[in-house]
Design a protein around this motif. Structure first.
Motif, PDB file in Angstrom:
ATOM      1  N   SER A 164     -18.216 -79.242 -21.157  1.00 52.21           N
ATOM      2  CA  SER A 164     -19.358 -79.999 -21.666  1.00 52.21           C
ATOM      3  C   SER A 164     -18.924 -81.347 -22.208  1.00 52.21           C
ATOM      4  N   ASP A 165     -19.819 -82.289 -22.059  1.00 53.18           N
ATOM      5  CA  ASP A 165     -19.581 -83.633 -22.561  1.00 53.18           C
ATOM      6  C   ASP A 165     -20.768 -83.925 -23.481  1.00 53.18           C
ATOM      7  N   PRO A 166     -20.562 -83.862 -24.810  1.00 50.63           N
ATOM      8  CA  PRO A 166     -21.711 -84.034 -25.699  1.00 50.63           C
ATOM      9  C   PRO A 166     -22.465 -85.318 -25.387  1.00 50.63           C
ATOM     10  N   GLY A 167     -23.762 -85.184 -25.198  1.00 52.23           N
ATOM     11  CA  GLY A 167     -24.597 -86.353 -24.896  1.00 52.23           C
ATOM     12  C   GLY A 167     -24.762 -86.566 -23.407  1.00 52.23           C
ATOM     13  N   ALA A 168     -23.871 -85.987 -22.571  1.00 53.09           N
ATOM     14  CA  ALA A 168     -23.927 -86.241 -21.125  1.00 53.09           C
ATOM     15  C   ALA A 168     -24.305 -85.008 -20.324  1.00 53.09           C
ATOM     16  N   GLY A 169     -24.009 -83.824 -20.851  1.00 57.60           N
ATOM     17  CA  GLY A 169     -24.402 -82.634 -20.107  1.00 57.60           C
ATOM     18  C   GLY A 169     -23.391 -81.499 -20.188  1.00 57.60           C
ATOM     19  N   THR A 170     -23.826 -80.356 -19.637  1.00 59.84           N
ATOM     20  CA  THR A 170     -22.986 -79.144 -19.693  1.00 59.84           C
ATOM     21  C   THR A 170     -22.936 -78.527 -18.306  1.00 59.84           C
ATOM     22  N   THR A 171     -21.774 -77.975 -17.959  1.00 61.43           N
ATOM     23  CA  THR A 171     -21.691 -77.233 -16.701  1.00 61.43           C
ATOM     24  C   THR A 171     -21.118 -75.855 -17.003  1.00 61.43           C
ATOM     25  N   VAL A 172     -21.861 -74.829 -16.598  1.00 64.66           N
ATOM     26  CA  VAL A 172     -21.349 -73.461 -16.740  1.00 64.66           C
ATOM     27  C   VAL A 172     -20.950 -73.020 -15.338  1.00 64.66           C
ATOM     28  N   THR A 173     -19.676 -72.608 -15.181  1.00 64.15           N
ATOM     29  CA  THR A 173     -19.216 -72.209 -13.854  1.00 64.15           C
ATOM     30  C   THR A 173     -18.830 -70.739 -13.849  1.00 64.15           C
ATOM     31  N   LEU A 174     -19.320 -70.036 -12.814  1.00 63.90           N
ATOM     32  CA  LEU A 174     -18.943 -68.631 -12.657  1.00 63.90           C
ATOM     33  C   LEU A 174     -18.041 -68.550 -11.437  1.00 63.90           C
ATOM     34  N   HIS A 175     -16.940 -67.809 -11.589  1.00 66.94           N
ATOM     35  CA  HIS A 175     -16.043 -67.675 -10.450  1.00 66.94           C
ATOM     36  C   HIS A 175     -15.836 -66.198 -10.161  1.00 66.94           C
ATOM     37  N   PHE A 176     -16.248 -65.790  -8.949  1.00 65.75           N
ATOM     38  CA  PHE A 176     -16.100 -64.376  -8.590  1.00 65.75           C
ATOM     39  C   PHE A 176     -14.999 -64.243  -7.535  1.00 65.75           C
ATOM     40  N   PRO A 177     -14.186 -63.176  -7.623  1.00 65.39           N
ATOM     41  CA  PRO A 177     -13.088 -63.016  -6.660  1.00 65.39           C
ATOM     42  C   PRO A 177     -13.605 -62.741  -5.239  1.00 65.39           C
ATOM     43  N   SER A 178     -12.691 -62.877  -4.260  1.00 62.56           N
ATOM     44  CA  SER A 178     -13.118 -62.782  -2.852  1.00 62.56           C
ATOM     45  C   SER A 178     -13.665 -61.396  -2.504  1.00 62.56           C
ATOM     46  N   ASP A 179     -13.237 -60.336  -3.276  1.00 62.52           N
ATOM     47  CA  ASP A 179     -13.747 -59.010  -2.903  1.00 62.52           C
ATOM     48  C   ASP A 179     -15.237 -58.840  -3.242  1.00 62.52           C
ATOM     49  N   ARG A 180     -15.824 -59.856  -3.889  1.00 60.18           N
ATOM     50  CA  ARG A 180     -17.267 -59.829  -4.136  1.00 60.18           C
ATOM     51  C   ARG A 180     -18.030 -60.518  -3.010  1.00 60.18           C
ATOM     52  N   ALA A 181     -17.294 -61.232  -2.142  1.00 60.03           N
ATOM     53  CA  ALA A 181     -17.949 -61.983  -1.068  1.00 60.03           C
ATOM     54  C   ALA A 181     -17.927 -61.154   0.205  1.00 60.03           C
ATOM     55  N   MET A 182     -19.095 -60.847   0.717  1.00 59.74           N
ATOM     56  CA  MET A 182     -19.175 -60.044   1.929  1.00 59.74           C
ATOM     57  C   MET A 182     -19.481 -60.943   3.115  1.00 59.74           C
ATOM     58  N   THR A 183     -18.420 -61.380   3.822  1.00 63.29           N
ATOM     59  CA  THR A 183     -18.647 -62.246   4.978  1.00 63.29           C
ATOM     60  C   THR A 183     -19.087 -61.384   6.153  1.00 63.29           C
ATOM     61  N   ALA A 184     -19.600 -62.019   7.204  1.00 57.76           N
ATOM     62  CA  ALA A 184     -20.115 -61.289   8.360  1.00 57.76           C
ATOM     63  C   ALA A 184     -19.070 -60.324   8.895  1.00 57.76           C
ATOM     64  N   GLN A 185     -17.797 -60.740   8.895  1.00 57.87           N
ATOM     65  CA  GLN A 185     -16.719 -59.927   9.442  1.00 57.87           C
ATOM     66  C   GLN A 185     -16.636 -58.567   8.758  1.00 57.87           C
ATOM     67  N   HIS A 186     -16.849 -58.563   7.438  1.00 52.82           N
ATOM     68  CA  HIS A 186     -16.761 -57.319   6.686  1.00 52.82           C
ATOM     69  C   HIS A 186     -17.801 -56.312   7.126  1.00 52.82           C
ATOM     70  N   GLU A 187     -18.919 -56.864   7.625  1.00 48.81           N
ATOM     71  CA  GLU A 187     -20.014 -55.961   7.938  1.00 48.81           C
ATOM     72  C   GLU A 187     -19.924 -55.399   9.352  1.00 48.81           C
ATOM     73  N   LEU A 188     -18.919 -55.862  10.131  1.00 50.42           N
ATOM     74  CA  LEU A 188     -18.789 -55.348  11.486  1.00 50.42           C
ATOM     75  C   LEU A 188     -18.438 -53.871  11.452  1.00 50.42           C
ATOM     76  N   PRO A 189     -19.065 -53.082  12.356  1.00 49.86           N
ATOM     77  CA  PRO A 189     -18.718 -51.657  12.364  1.00 49.86           C
ATOM     78  C   PRO A 189     -17.241 -51.471  12.714  1.00 49.86           C
ATOM     79  N   LEU A 190     -16.667 -50.356  12.340  1.00 46.00           N
ATOM     80  CA  LEU A 190     -15.253 -50.080  12.617  1.00 46.00           C
ATOM     81  C   LEU A 190     -15.022 -50.067  14.120  1.00 46.00           C
ATOM     82  N   GLY A 191     -13.851 -50.446  14.563  1.00 48.49           N
ATOM     83  CA  GLY A 191     -13.530 -50.424  15.983  1.00 48.49           C
ATOM     84  C   GLY A 191     -13.676 -51.774  16.610  1.00 48.49           C
ATOM     85  N   HIS A 192     -14.333 -52.753  15.918  1.00 44.18           N
ATOM     86  CA  HIS A 192     -14.471 -54.105  16.471  1.00 44.18           C
ATOM     87  C   HIS A 192     -13.319 -54.965  16.075  1.00 44.18           C
TER      88      HIS A 192
END
Ligand code: ADP
Length: 495
Positions: free
Chosen positions: A467-495
């Motif tokens: 935060s910069d008093p008078g200029a604004g605030t930024t709240v950032t959330l950072h989640f690890p990659s195991d929370r991100a489900m890309t299309a590849q993860h959803e492919l059925p087994l065997g592909h």
């Protein structure tokens, strides 16, 4: 405890005694050895003088002519002449007995005539002196000795065997000289006594000095030991008091959380009725109320009730998190949809106070594995804070994208009043609010950020605040990659 003084007195006393004894013994032995060497050297000189006087005339007699019978030997005139020469040469000296041996050990002459004709023992110093063709001596104490000048008792004698060498260098006979070294030995004993007394004094003084130093050190160590002991027990006592206080505080905290959880739960039921009935009345579902004022009151009851319910829900959530009882129901969430939905919910409120609400989402945004309700709660908390603390004309940006390692980064940035550095960490704790005029004028409990942080962490993520008093605030959330489900993860087994 280690008894320093006792160990020191014992070991150093023994060590000094040992060293003193060794010194005395070494001194005595080297003095005696030196004395024997000196006497032997004198005897060598005397034996040469004797050989010079006797050999020219009697060498053949000694080597071969002398009879082996002792009586015959005593009666031979040669024995008397040799005796005369010997007495002459040894007069005034400490030599008490002179013997002359043939190489086979026969005692050809002795100043004690009764000994003539005896055979010298072959394993003795005699044999050694013949074999090595050089003088050999031994030092001994004799109780009685019949010498040239009569009988003597209790004598310290140096007995030297002195080979007589012929012209060709071979041994032709052996003199045995008994020198009385009693006086010299006594002088040595006296010196040894003086040395012992000197050492007793010197070592005694040294011992006393060391003892005094060690006694002082021992007292200091003991005092320090007791001080330390005292300090350690004081600290242990303080520590146990602290531990008890900590336990009590933890217990009180758990009790508080449980009480809050119960209370919140109990409050929600009647509150839901109040909100529901107020809404029915405000909307005049069962007929007209009549007076407009009543309708306004019913709306106010509904608004205040909703606010109270929200507050109670937050208190309940914080209590759950503190008691470790908060659970998340995971499923796959379309992050873009969730963000759009929350932005839409807050849009009206933002417009009311003339704030611009932007949404920026990366194209490759994956699905999020987490609790959909909690995720929305996070977004709504952050957006509502941003609206609350941003003056009219400001901008709020809800942004989401992937980081370099496949993790998800979500941020809510505003151009609001900001937070001073001293408040940055504090406001992440429950019930904490920053100090400032605007905070006092806007409603809030100080629970939203703490809850948002806990919910983020329950999803394995991290919340950071800049935060910069008078200029604004930024709240950032950072989640690890195991929370991100890309299309590849959803492919059925065997592909
Ligand atoms: P509440 O908003 O209910 O008081 P929060 O835990 O959400 O509780 O926030 C705690 C405090 O942090 C707020 O009172 C405010 O002082 C500060 N704060 C939170 N978000 C912002 C923001 N976006 N800009 C400035 N201050 C903020």
């Amino acid at each position: 405890m280690f008894r320093l003084l006792r160990y020191f007195s014992l070991t150093s006393g023994l060590a000094l005694l040992g060293v003193g004894l060794i010194l005395v013994l070494v001194y005595r032995q080297t003095s005696l050895d030196a004395m024997v060497e000196t006497v032997e050297r004198e005897n060598v000189g005397l034996s040469r003088a004797l050989a010079n006087a006797i050999w020219p005339k009697f060498s053949e007699y000694i080597k071969t002519g002398a009879p082996e019978d002792s009586k015959a030997l005593r009666n031979r005139p040669e024995s008397n002449v040799i005796d005369l020469l010997t007495k002459k040469l040894t007069a005034g000296l400490n030599v008490v007995k002179v013997r002359l041996y043939r190489l086979d050990g026969l005692n050809v002459y002795s100043s004690d005539f009764s000994e003539m004709g005896r055979i010298a023992s072959r394993g003795s110093v005699f044999a050694e002196s013949i074999r090595d063709a050089r003088p050999a001596s031994k030092f001994e104490t004799v109780e009685t000795i019949t010498g040239i000048s009569g009988k003597r008792t209790n004598r310290r004698i140096v007995e030297s065997y002195l080979p007589v060498l012929g012209k060709d260098g071979t041994v032709e006979g052996v003199f045995e000289l008994y020198s009385d070294a009693t006086d010299r030995a006594e002088a040595i004993s006296q010196r040894v006594t003086f040395l012992s007394i000197g050492l007793v004094w010197a070592f005694g003084l040294l011992y006393w000095l060391l003892f005094a130093v060690v006694r002082r050190a021992d007292r200091i160590i003991k005092r320090q030991y007791y001080d330390l002991h005292q300090e350690v027990s004081d600290r242990l006592q303080a520590e146990s008091k602290l531990l008890n206080a900590l336990k009590e505080a933890e217990h009180a905290n758990t009790a508080k959380s449980q009480f809050l959880a119960h209370m919140s739960h109990e409050l929600r039921t009647p509150l839901n009725s109040i909100i529901g009935f107020a809404e029915i009345m405000a909307k005049e579902i069962f007929g007209k109320i009549g007076n407009k004022k009543y309708q306004e009151y019913a709306s106010d009851i509904h608004g205040s009730g909703s606010y109270l319910l929200n507050l109670i829900n937050e208190v309940l959530d914080v209590s759950k998190v503190e008691a470790g009882a908060m659970e998340i129901n995971e499923s796959y969430i379309n992050l873009k949809d969730a963000m759009r939905e929350c932005a839409a919910m807050m849009m009206e409120e933002a417009k009311k106070v003339d704030i611009n609400l932007n949404l920026e989402m990366a194209d490759n945004l994956p699905e999020f594995r987490g609790d959909p309700l909690r995720l929305k709660q996070i977004f709504l908390n952050l957006l509502s804070n941003a609206i609350k603390f941003t003056p009219a004309g400001g901008t709020i940006t809800l942004e989401a994208g992937l980081d370099g390692s496949g993790g998800i980064r979500i941020s809510v940035a505003d151009t609001g009043i900001g937070i001073s550095a001293k408040d940055l960490n504090r406001i992440l704790l429950p019930f904490e609010q920053a100090d400032g005029p605007m905070e006092n004028s806007v409603p809030g409990t100080g629970l939203g950020l703490a809850l948002t942080k806990s919910l983020t962490e329950l999803h394995g993520g991290e919340l950071s605040l800049t935060s910069d008093p008078g200029a604004g605030t930024t709240v950032t959330l950072h989640f690890p990659s195991d929370r991100a489900m890309t299309a590849q993860h959803e492919l059925p087994l065997g592909h």
